[in-house]
Design an enzyme around this catalytic site. Structure first.
Site, PDB file in Angstrom:
ATOM      1  N   HIS A  82      -7.936  -0.988   6.017  1.00 18.18           N
ATOM      2  CA  HIS A  82      -8.252  -2.223   6.755  1.00 18.18           C
ATOM      3  C   HIS A  82      -8.872  -3.234   5.786  1.00 18.18           C
ATOM      4  O   HIS A  82      -9.740  -2.873   4.979  1.00 18.18           O
ATOM      5  CB  HIS A  82      -9.232  -1.913   7.901  1.00 18.18           C
ATOM      6  CG  HIS A  82      -9.534  -3.112   8.731  1.00 18.18           C
ATOM      7  ND1 HIS A  82      -8.648  -3.610   9.685  1.00 18.18           N
ATOM      8  CD2 HIS A  82     -10.595  -3.946   8.744  1.00 18.18           C
ATOM      9  CE1 HIS A  82      -9.173  -4.678  10.244  1.00 18.18           C
ATOM     10  NE2 HIS A  82     -10.348  -4.908   9.694  1.00 18.18           N
ATOM     11  N   ASN A 118       0.835  -1.221   0.000  1.00 13.69           N
ATOM     12  CA  ASN A 118       0.000   0.000   0.000  1.00 13.69           C
ATOM     13  C   ASN A 118       0.861   1.259   0.000  1.00 13.69           C
ATOM     14  O   ASN A 118       0.509   2.257  -0.626  1.00 13.69           O
ATOM     15  CB  ASN A 118      -0.958  -0.010   1.194  1.00 13.69           C
ATOM     16  CG  ASN A 118      -2.170  -0.883   0.936  1.00 13.69           C
ATOM     17  OD1 ASN A 118      -3.053  -0.505   0.175  1.00 13.69           O
ATOM     18  ND2 ASN A 118      -2.195  -2.075   1.539  1.00 13.69           N
ATOM     19  N   MET A 170       0.716  -2.260  12.011  1.00 16.05           N
ATOM     20  CA  MET A 170       0.071  -3.250  12.869  1.00 16.05           C
ATOM     21  C   MET A 170       0.251  -2.910  14.348  1.00 16.05           C
ATOM     22  O   MET A 170       0.559  -3.786  15.169  1.00 16.05           O
ATOM     23  CB  MET A 170       0.623  -4.653  12.537  1.00 16.05           C
ATOM     24  CG  MET A 170       0.486  -5.012  11.065  1.00 16.05           C
ATOM     25  SD  MET A 170      -1.179  -4.779  10.380  1.00 16.05           S
ATOM     26  CE  MET A 170      -1.946  -6.287  10.945  1.00 16.05           C
ATOM     27  N   VAL A 215      -2.858   2.630  17.864  1.00 11.65           N
ATOM     28  CA  VAL A 215      -2.332   3.979  18.113  1.00 11.65           C
ATOM     29  C   VAL A 215      -3.082   4.609  19.277  1.00 11.65           C
ATOM     30  O   VAL A 215      -4.234   4.288  19.553  1.00 11.65           O
ATOM     31  CB  VAL A 215      -2.379   4.874  16.854  1.00 11.65           C
ATOM     32  CG1 VAL A 215      -1.479   4.309  15.770  1.00 11.65           C
ATOM     33  CG2 VAL A 215      -3.795   5.068  16.354  1.00 11.65           C
TER      34      VAL A 215
HETATM   35  C1  GAR Z   1      -3.233  -4.641   4.217  1.00 14.63           C
HETATM   36  O1  GAR Z   1      -4.068  -5.663   3.771  1.00 14.63           O
HETATM   37  C2  GAR Z   1      -3.955  -3.786   5.235  1.00 14.63           C
HETATM   38  O2  GAR Z   1      -5.324  -3.672   4.987  1.00 14.63           O
HETATM   39  C3  GAR Z   1      -3.704  -4.569   6.500  1.00 14.63           C
HETATM   40  O3  GAR Z   1      -2.369  -4.993   6.404  1.00 14.63           O
HETATM   41  C4  GAR Z   1      -2.072  -5.214   5.031  1.00 14.63           C
HETATM   42  C5  GAR Z   1      -0.770  -4.535   4.701  1.00 14.63           C
HETATM   43  O4  GAR Z   1      -0.341  -4.874   3.414  1.00 14.63           O
HETATM   44  N1  GAR Z   1      -3.923  -3.775   7.660  1.00 14.63           N
HETATM   45  C6  GAR Z   1      -4.494  -4.237   8.749  1.00 14.63           C
HETATM   46  O5  GAR Z   1      -4.850  -5.388   8.882  1.00 14.63           O
HETATM   47  C7  GAR Z   1      -4.655  -3.208   9.853  1.00 14.63           C
HETATM   48  N2  GAR Z   1      -5.613  -3.661  10.807  1.00 14.63           N
HETATM   49  P1  GAR Z   1       0.898  -4.116   2.787  1.00 14.63           P
HETATM   50  O6  GAR Z   1       2.001  -4.092   3.839  1.00 14.63           O
HETATM   51  O7  GAR Z   1       1.286  -4.924   1.593  1.00 14.63           O
HETATM   52  O8  GAR Z   1       0.471  -2.730   2.420  1.00 14.63           O
END
Ligand code: GAR
Length: 222
Positions: A137, A42, A118, A121
């Site tokens: 999310h 992301n 992760m 906050v």
């Molecule tokens: C993503 O799927 C995001 O939605 C999730 O972690 C992943 C990160 O992917 N976030 C959560 O679960 C937060 N509660 P990335 O490191 O490839 O961007």
């Protein structure tokens, strides 16, 4: 319902923006800070959107809390300044968040994005970036808040899931929703097949959500 330009015939996304994301002609580029803990896809999507003109912004800094995560490697390849703030070196959530606020204030960040951050906050970060702190999310909130959202959606047997970009408040995954994308869950889906489908939509909606969060801010400033 809109079918996204990147959608395959088996992937249908429903995108629901509450306001148009276009900046005023006067607006300068948003300065973005990004927080990541893992793969950083992301984060990379935000850099791409900024550099290819889809988002009027510049990613001015990445902070990761996990040394040697893939997001760091991506930052190096993309030539974005990256800093490690290992949460284990701080006495409390508040102490880490204070360090983050100091760091991103130095970088004059307008909008701060939790792109796979992760960590829970504290109000310290939420208040410093009130209405300017965006989280992505992997579920259609308010369903499946918290960790392992995709695994829990699969286990629950839902037929539609997706992703949500929202403003962050101290309650976990509970802030105002900016935009969501829905994806189907097929009978034989596993994490290996569902996760990429959700990630593809995250990469589409997160830049839109950032533009939404930044729009009022920039339009208010000379
Ligand atoms: C993503 O799927 C995001 O939605 C999730 O972690 C992943 C990160 O992917 N976030 C959560 O679960 C937060 N509660 P990335 O490191 O490839 O961007």
């Amino acid at each position: 319902m809109t079918r996204g330009s990147t959608a395959s015939p088996r992937t249908v996304a429903l995108v629901v923006p509450h306001v148009a994301p276009s900046p005023s002609p006067r607006a300068r580029a948003l300065r973005l800070g990004v927080l990541a803990s893992g793969h950083g896809s992301n984060f990379a999507a935000l850099v791409r959107a900024s550099r290819h003109g889809a988002l009027h912004a510049e990613v001015v800094g990445l902070v990761v809390n996990t040394p040697r995560c893939k997001a760091l490697t991506r930052a190096e390849r993309l030539d974005v300044a990256a800093t490690v703030m290992d949460h284990r070196r701080y006495n409390s959530r508040e102490a880490l968040d204070r360090a983050l606020v100091d760091h991103f204030r130095t970088l004059r960040v307008d909008v701060l994005v939790m792109a796979g951050w992760m960590r829970i906050v504290s109000p310290v970060l939420c208040q410093a970036y009130d209405k300017r702190l965006v989280n992505i999310h992997p579920s259609l909130l308010p369903a499946f808040r918290g960790l392992n959202a995709m695994e829990r959606a699969l286990a629950a047997g839902v037929r539609i899931t997706g992703c949500t970009a929202h403003l962050v408040v101290p309650e976990v995954d509970a802030g105002p929703i900016l935009i969501q994308a829905a994806v189907p869950v097929y009978p034989n889906d596993t994490m290996a097949t569902l996760a990429p489908r959700i990630h593809a939509q995250e990469h589409r909606i997160l830049p839109v959500a950032v533009a939404m969060a930044g729009r009022n801010l920039l339009n208010e400033r000379p």
